[in-house]
Motif scaffolding. Structure first.
Motif, PDB file in Angstrom:
ATOM      1  N   CYS A  53       0.417   0.781   4.923  1.00 47.32           N
ATOM      2  CA  CYS A  53      -0.945  -0.002   5.948  1.00 47.32           C
ATOM      3  C   CYS A  53       0.182  -1.418   5.692  1.00 47.32           C
ATOM      4  O   CYS A  53       0.477  -2.470   5.482  1.00 47.32           O
ATOM      5  N   CYS A  80       1.061  -0.935   0.507  1.00 43.73           N
ATOM      6  CA  CYS A  80      -0.087  -0.183  -0.479  1.00 43.73           C
ATOM      7  C   CYS A  80       1.094   1.027   0.338  1.00 43.73           C
ATOM      8  O   CYS A  80       1.792   1.223   0.399  1.00 43.73           O
ATOM      9  N   CYS A 112      -4.886  -1.252  -2.231  1.00 42.59           N
ATOM     10  CA  CYS A 112      -4.802  -1.762  -0.655  1.00 42.59           C
ATOM     11  C   CYS A 112      -6.097  -2.676  -0.474  1.00 42.59           C
ATOM     12  O   CYS A 112      -6.944  -2.147  -0.711  1.00 42.59           O
ATOM     13  N   CYS A 164      -6.589  -0.159   3.193  1.00 40.97           N
ATOM     14  CA  CYS A 164      -7.913   1.473   3.681  1.00 40.97           C
ATOM     15  C   CYS A 164      -7.806   1.247   1.400  1.00 40.97           C
ATOM     16  O   CYS A 164      -8.549   2.529   1.264  1.00 40.97           O
TER      17      CYS A 164
HETATM   18 ZN   LIG Z   1      -3.207   1.029   2.632  1.00 43.88          ZN
END
Ligand SMILES: [Zn+2]
Length: 254
Positions: free
Chosen positions: A117, A113, A150, A153
């Motif tokens: 993340c 990400c 991702c 998120c």
């Molecule tokens: Zn992410």
């Protein structure tokens, strides 16, 4: 018998460190098309794609292929480990065991990400790299590139390397742990440290670190190959050899 052949034949274990001379930044410095694409990636905020650019330009380079092939042949029957600062995965040309390689600067082959993340790393899909090729060939713009999202998120993914905005080091943690354990097992063994083209950029991963490994093991010797930074430090005098040659040329001609 050359000094390298002698040290290798006497060594029980071989640690190979592959550095910047094997990498696009060094090899492609004067390639105008590479420079142009690097600038266009930077303007589009896509620096994360630079290691893929390296691979794109170097994957068919006969000199690089030969150098890696010869490295593979050199290590094949040894107890070895390879640590590389290259992010292009071209080391797969060497045909070495993947579990004996660690690449702490990351690999274009994994995606993470862009917001960093934790736990977002996944293997890249072939379709994504095919699309990247389209961008590099001018059939698509960076903005048109459909980036995977991702799983945490929903943000854009990018290559899991030092070029990422928020590099996730968990991508190489497992292989680095294997490397650390292997290193512990080198103590009191005849160890050959073969450092290939490591400059100052990642000196704490290769140069200084490898010097330390050799200084701590009285049975270790260092072969350092670099076009101009080939000298061994004074405290390792008589504990190996510095070879003044570009490491890719050296390995391709061995
Ligand atoms: Zn992410």
């Amino acid at each position: 018998m050359s000094e390298l052949e002698r040290i290798l034949s006497e060594a029980d274990m071989v640690l190979a460190g592959v550095g910047e001379e094997f990498d696009g930044m060094e090899l492609l410095r004067t390639n105008e098309e590479y420079g142009r694409l690097c600038r266009s990636a930077a303007e589009a905020g896509a620096q994360w794609a630079v290691p893929y650019l390296h691979r794109y330009f170097l994957k068919d380079d006969p000199r690089v292929k030969k150098a890696y092939h010869n490295l593979g042949a050199l290590l094949e029957h040894k107890n070895y480990f390879v640590i590389t600062t290259c992010m292009d995965d071209l080391i797969e040309e060497a045909g070495l065991k993947p579990e004996r390689i660690t690449a702490p600067c990351g690999s274009f082959d994994r995606l993470q990400c862009s917001a960093g993340c934790e736990g977002s790393i996944v293997p890249g899909e072939a379709a994504f790299y095919a699309e990247l090729d389209e961008v590099l060939e001018g059939r698509k713009t960076w903005q048109e590139l459909d980036r995977p999202k991702c799983g945490i998120c929903g943000g854009d993914m990018e290559c899991n390397t030092l070029y990422a905005e928020k590099y996730l080091e968990e991508g190489y943690a497992e292989s680095f742990e294997r490397y650390r354990k292997w290193l512990q097992g080198t103590l009191n063994h005849r160890l050959c440290v073969l450092e290939l083209g490591a400059g100052m950029l990642f000196a704490n991963v290769l140069r200084f670190r490898l010097e330390k490994i050799v200084s701590l093991n009285q049975k270790a010797e260092l072969i350092r190959v670099h076009s101009h930074l080939y000298q061994l430090p004074a405290e390792l005098a008589g504990r190996g050899k510095g070879i003044s040659q570009n490491a890719v040329d050296f390995m391709a001609e061995i």
